[in-house]
Scaffold this active site. Structure first.
Site, mmCIF file in Angstrom:
data_model
loop_
_atom_site.group_PDB
_atom_site.id
_atom_site.type_symbol
_atom_site.label_atom_id
_atom_site.label_comp_id
_atom_site.label_asym_id
_atom_site.label_seq_id
_atom_site.Cartn_x
_atom_site.Cartn_y
_atom_site.Cartn_z
ATOM 1 N N TYR A 193 4.374 11.694 -9.629
ATOM 2 C CA TYR A 193 4.019 11.510 -11.012
ATOM 3 C C TYR A 193 2.301 11.049 -11.489
ATOM 4 C CZ TYR A 193 3.726 6.358 -9.634
ATOM 5 O OH TYR A 193 3.359 5.180 -9.058
ATOM 6 N N ASP A 195 -0.172 8.546 -12.360
ATOM 7 C CA ASP A 195 -0.375 7.076 -12.426
ATOM 8 C C ASP A 195 -1.520 6.807 -13.029
ATOM 9 O OD1 ASP A 195 0.231 4.302 -12.281
ATOM 10 O OD2 ASP A 195 -0.216 4.203 -10.216
ATOM 11 N N SER A 222 4.497 9.068 -4.140
ATOM 12 C CA SER A 222 5.017 7.807 -3.273
ATOM 13 C C SER A 222 5.985 8.376 -2.237
ATOM 14 C CB SER A 222 5.704 6.710 -4.176
ATOM 15 O OG SER A 222 4.602 6.290 -5.143
ATOM 16 N N HIS A 282 -1.339 2.620 -1.177
ATOM 17 C CA HIS A 282 -0.563 1.374 -0.897
ATOM 18 C C HIS A 282 0.451 1.431 0.164
ATOM 19 C CE1 HIS A 282 -1.783 -0.101 -5.254
ATOM 20 N NE2 HIS A 282 -2.998 0.044 -4.383
ATOM 21 N N ASN A 314 3.997 0.029 1.945
ATOM 22 C CA ASN A 314 5.118 -0.853 1.674
ATOM 23 C C ASN A 314 6.045 -1.072 2.859
ATOM 24 O OD1 ASN A 314 4.746 -0.903 -1.406
ATOM 25 N ND2 ASN A 314 4.557 1.049 -1.226
ATOM 26 N N ARG A 367 9.709 -6.576 -0.502
ATOM 27 C CA ARG A 367 8.743 -5.393 -0.307
ATOM 28 C C ARG A 367 7.198 -5.840 -0.159
ATOM 29 N NH1 ARG A 367 6.119 -1.313 -3.990
ATOM 30 N NH2 ARG A 367 6.607 -2.601 -5.619
ATOM 31 N N HIS A 406 3.772 -5.334 -0.501
ATOM 32 C CA HIS A 406 3.006 -4.105 -0.982
ATOM 33 C C HIS A 406 1.518 -4.553 -0.694
ATOM 34 C CE1 HIS A 406 1.111 -2.604 -5.033
ATOM 35 N NE2 HIS A 406 1.776 -1.565 -4.420
#
Lengths: 495, 64
Positions: A84, A86, A93, A148, A150, A235, A237
């Site tokens: 996507y 962002d 992701s 990032h 997770n 989660r 992050h």
């Protein structure tokens, strides 16, 4: 008992070029190119996204909550990933993975998604409008964007223990997993005027703990958006990583962090080294010192270098594995590889960095940057050295320098191609990816914890997936096989 | 062959000689140096010609 460390990486790619030189438009061209060309073009469903909830349970009164943009290109891939736009970057992701090895593979698949999108997009653009993509984290002018990680963590772990346990790792792991940077770009970074830093991201961190990701970036991010059953899961992050081009660096970054989180869940904070008294100062100072000699005063009044902290963490993690095994993180052989490589990288950066130039990104980059400076007798501020830094991260195979420096591969091209289209089998990403592949016409939206079907008649039907460890191949493969249509699937799920 | 190409070629050949012509451990350092020379040759070839402009034009909006 530590819970399975389901994990993944989200990466915002740097972008340049495009018909209007406008990054949001160019990012949309990239995402749409892949979405149109790929087998699906399914919208991402935003229900359940609450990035403004704070894990400490406090309303974020002093901070700005991140904003979700709903009008930009957004799609779900058959491998279970989300692709996507962002802010002003194309973002991949990865799907939820079960082990660090698998998450590394799906991170590489993300690079391949972007490379393919780039080829498709540029075929339709004039040569002078061609888009370029970079797997990096800053533009060298003070603008940073994230990579990032997770990790699934049990809800019963106290957030203050996560802070206590993980700060030492997050400030020091850059000595082996930093991606390297020529020069500096923030006020305090420029004040030091470094020739080279270990990390792309370190100088952008301003707080120890906080909710934000774009301003006053914190070493520990408190975003409490589990994308799963909030009673049982967190989660974590992690926003303080660099985007790695070396698969071994990605693997050790994920593996070391996952092992330490499992140790925290099983045994509490007891075996973690004392954190630096001033973590923000530490993360910046460590980054500014490729000699690895910088030391910081820790809470127990001892001075430690980043290497000392990593050495203690490695010892603690390997003793934990000896006592309890590492099955929350990965099968035994993979855990052994994580510990082996983590150790080799640590010893390498201390004893002879050349021995790890094939695995540690900052070393690979530093070797080329300093070699080029010497060869052409360049000033430390020469644009050519910054160009090397930037082009190291270029995704185009014709221009990528990371592809040329001899980085060791962890997975074969064939494994990456497989992961480009097929989801991991041991998490709910399997069900998501399979639904997208099998019933693209009937899915109107999907997100991390549900898939929404439109069967043409009646209301939309949401299939929830609140447990990341369900929806696996073991649990759903047989069912999916006997359901040729989405109607069949929903009927079977109803029974 | 231009002057630059000729120098490049000599350099590459020199590096190759250095990397094949070594006795095992005494010259490990030389070998690494030769490998680096080859790598730098390759990078000199693919690096953006106008580094200044390339670096200046790379401007991103913050993300996350």
């Amino acid at each position: 008992m530590a819970i399975a460390k389901v994990l993944g990486i989200e990466t915002e790619y740097g972008i340049s070029g495009g018909p209007d030189l406008e990054p949001i438009a160019s990012s949309s061209i990239i995402v749409n190119a892949y979405a149109h060309h790929g087998r699906t073009r399914i919208n991402w469903d935003f229900q359940g996204e609450t990035p403004d909830l704070d894990a400490r349970g406090l309303p974020g009164l002093t901070s700005f909550a991140p904003i979700i943009e709903t009008h930009l290109a957004n799609t779900v891939l058959t491998n279970g990933a989300r692709l996507y736009v962002d802010h002003a970057h194309p973002e991949y992701s990865s799907p939820e993975c079960r082990t660090p090895w698998e998450a590394t593979l799906y991170d590489l698949a993300g690079e391949e998604v972007m490379r393919r999108a780039l080829v498709i997009a540029n075929e339709s653009l004039a040569l002078e409008d061609a888009i370029s993509l970079y797997k990096n984290n800053s533009d060298g002018k003070g603008n940073s964007y994230g990579t990032h990680e997770n990790f699934l963590v049990g809800r019963e772990v106290d957030f203050s223990d996560i802070i206590r346990a993980m700060v030492p790792h997050f400030v020091s792991r850059q000595i082996i997993v930093g991606a390297g940077k020529v020069g500096a770009e923030t006020d305090h970074g420029l004040h030091s005027d470094p020739f080279f830093q270990l990390s792309q991201r370190a100088e952008f961190f301003e707080e120890v703990v906080g909710l934000e990701t774009t301003l006053k970036r914190p070493i520990i991010n408190t975003r409490d958006e589990p994308h799963s059953d909030a009673e049982r899961f967190r989660r974590l992050h992690v926003i303080i990583g660099d985007a790695n081009l070396s698969p071994y660096a990605t693997f050790v970054k994920l593996g070391s962090t996952a092992l330490l989180l499992a140790m925290l869940e099983d045994e509490g904070t007891e075996n973690f080294p004392s954190p630096p008294r001033h973590p923000v100062h530490a993360v910046r100072a460590f980054s500014l010192d490729p000699s690895l000699r910088a030391v910081e005063i820790c809470e127990d009044n001892k001075w430690r270098s980043a290497w000392d902290i990593q050495d203690q963490l490695w010892t603690a993690a390997s003793e934990y594995v000896r006592r309890r095994g590492g099955e929350a993180v990965a099968p035994d052989a993979e855990v052994a590889l994580i510990l082996e490589q983590w150790r080799e990288m640590l010893d390498g950066v201390r004893d002879d960095i050349r021995t790890v130039a094939d695995r540690v990104d900052w070393v690979a980059k530093f070797r080329v940057v300093s070699g080029m400076q010497e060869r052409h007798d360049l000033s430390p501020h020469d644009a050519k050295l910054r160009a090397i830094d930037l082009q190291y991260h270029d995704l185009s195979p014709q221009r990528s320098l990371a592809r040329r420096v001899g980085l060791r591969t962890l997975q074969s091209d064939e494994e990456v191609r497989e992961a480009l289209h097929n989801p991991p089998t041991s998490t709910r990403a399997y069900f998501r990816g399979q639904c997208v592949a099998r019933y693209p016409e009937q899915i109107v939206a999907a997100n991390w914890d549900s898939v929404v079907f439109d069967l043409g008649e009646g209301p939309l039907q949401r299939v929830p997936m609140m447990d990341p460890l369900r929806g696996t191949a073991a649990l759903t493969e047989d069912l999916l096989k006997v359901c040729p249509t989405a109607d069949d699937l929903l009927e079977a799920l109803d029974r | 062959m231009t002057e630059q190409e000729r120098i490049q070629k000599q350099r590459t050949e020199r590096a190759r000689e250095a990397s094949t012509d070594v006795s095992v451990d005494a010259t490990k350092g030389d070998q690494l140096k030769a490998e680096l020379d080859d790598l730098l040759d390759e990078i000199d070839e693919v690096l953006e010609e106008n580094a200044e402009e390339f670096v200046r034009n790379y401007v991103q909006k913050g993300g996350e």
